[in-house]
Design a protein around this motif. Structure first.
Motif, mmCIF file in Angstrom:
data_model
loop_
_atom_site.group_PDB
_atom_site.id
_atom_site.type_symbol
_atom_site.label_atom_id
_atom_site.label_comp_id
_atom_site.label_asym_id
_atom_site.label_seq_id
_atom_site.Cartn_x
_atom_site.Cartn_y
_atom_site.Cartn_z
ATOM 1 N N UNK A 172 -20.304 -90.942 -11.234
ATOM 2 C CA UNK A 172 -21.298 -90.116 -10.542
ATOM 3 C C UNK A 172 -22.700 -90.545 -10.948
ATOM 4 N N UNK A 173 -23.097 -91.704 -10.544
ATOM 5 C CA UNK A 173 -24.397 -92.221 -10.974
ATOM 6 C C UNK A 173 -25.519 -91.903 -10.002
ATOM 7 N N UNK A 174 -25.242 -91.171 -8.951
ATOM 8 C CA UNK A 174 -26.280 -90.872 -7.970
ATOM 9 C C UNK A 174 -27.360 -89.960 -8.497
ATOM 10 N N UNK A 175 -27.014 -89.003 -9.315
ATOM 11 C CA UNK A 175 -27.986 -88.024 -9.769
ATOM 12 C C UNK A 175 -28.161 -87.977 -11.269
ATOM 13 N N UNK A 176 -28.215 -89.120 -11.911
ATOM 14 C CA UNK A 176 -28.341 -89.132 -13.366
ATOM 15 C C UNK A 176 -29.714 -88.677 -13.845
ATOM 16 N N UNK A 177 -30.769 -89.137 -13.207
ATOM 17 C CA UNK A 177 -32.108 -88.776 -13.672
ATOM 18 C C UNK A 177 -32.384 -87.276 -13.524
ATOM 19 N N UNK A 178 -32.065 -86.636 -12.378
ATOM 20 C CA UNK A 178 -32.274 -85.184 -12.317
ATOM 21 C C UNK A 178 -31.409 -84.432 -13.321
ATOM 22 N N UNK A 179 -30.220 -84.954 -13.589
ATOM 23 C CA UNK A 179 -29.346 -84.312 -14.577
ATOM 24 C C UNK A 179 -29.970 -84.393 -15.971
ATOM 25 N N UNK A 180 -30.555 -85.539 -16.304
ATOM 26 C CA UNK A 180 -31.210 -85.699 -17.603
ATOM 27 C C UNK A 180 -32.435 -84.795 -17.708
#
Length: 102
Positions: A38-46
């Motif tokens: 699931x690498x699509x939303x890594x930055x918002x998750x961080x």
């Protein structure tokens, strides 16, 4: 003192290890093995994890500093806003993950 200071120190230490460090590592480019699909939303998750950490700091530090009631309440409202911002960011990361899969 607003509550037991040991509980606040433990909460801040645990949140530093479980929220701040992984979030900074993700922003630096590291992807945990359980998130590789699931690498699509890594930055918002961080950024959501960092918002959760900011909420923990906003709620814990004024209580440890034995601040006045008004300061504790203002910082608690900032913490609630930070938690809401984290929820929005987690929702956006889920949407980006779904878009990346399709």
């Amino acid at each position: 003192m607003h509550g037991n200071p040991v509980h606040h120190w433990i909460a801040l230490a645990v949140s530093s290890v479980l929220m701040a460090l992984p979030a900074m590592a993700i922003l630096r480019g590291w992807v945990p093995s359980w998130l590789r699909g699931r690498t699509g939303g890594l930055r918002p998750r961080a950024y959501g994890l960092l918002c959760l950490y900011a909420g923990m700091l906003a709620n814990g530090v004024p209580r440890l500093a034995n601040a006045s009631y008004d300061v504790v309440m203002v910082s608690a409202m900032f913490g609630i806003g930070s938690f809401l911002c984290a929820g929005v960011l987690f929702f956006l990361s889920a949407v980006q993950d779904k878009r990346a899969r399709n």
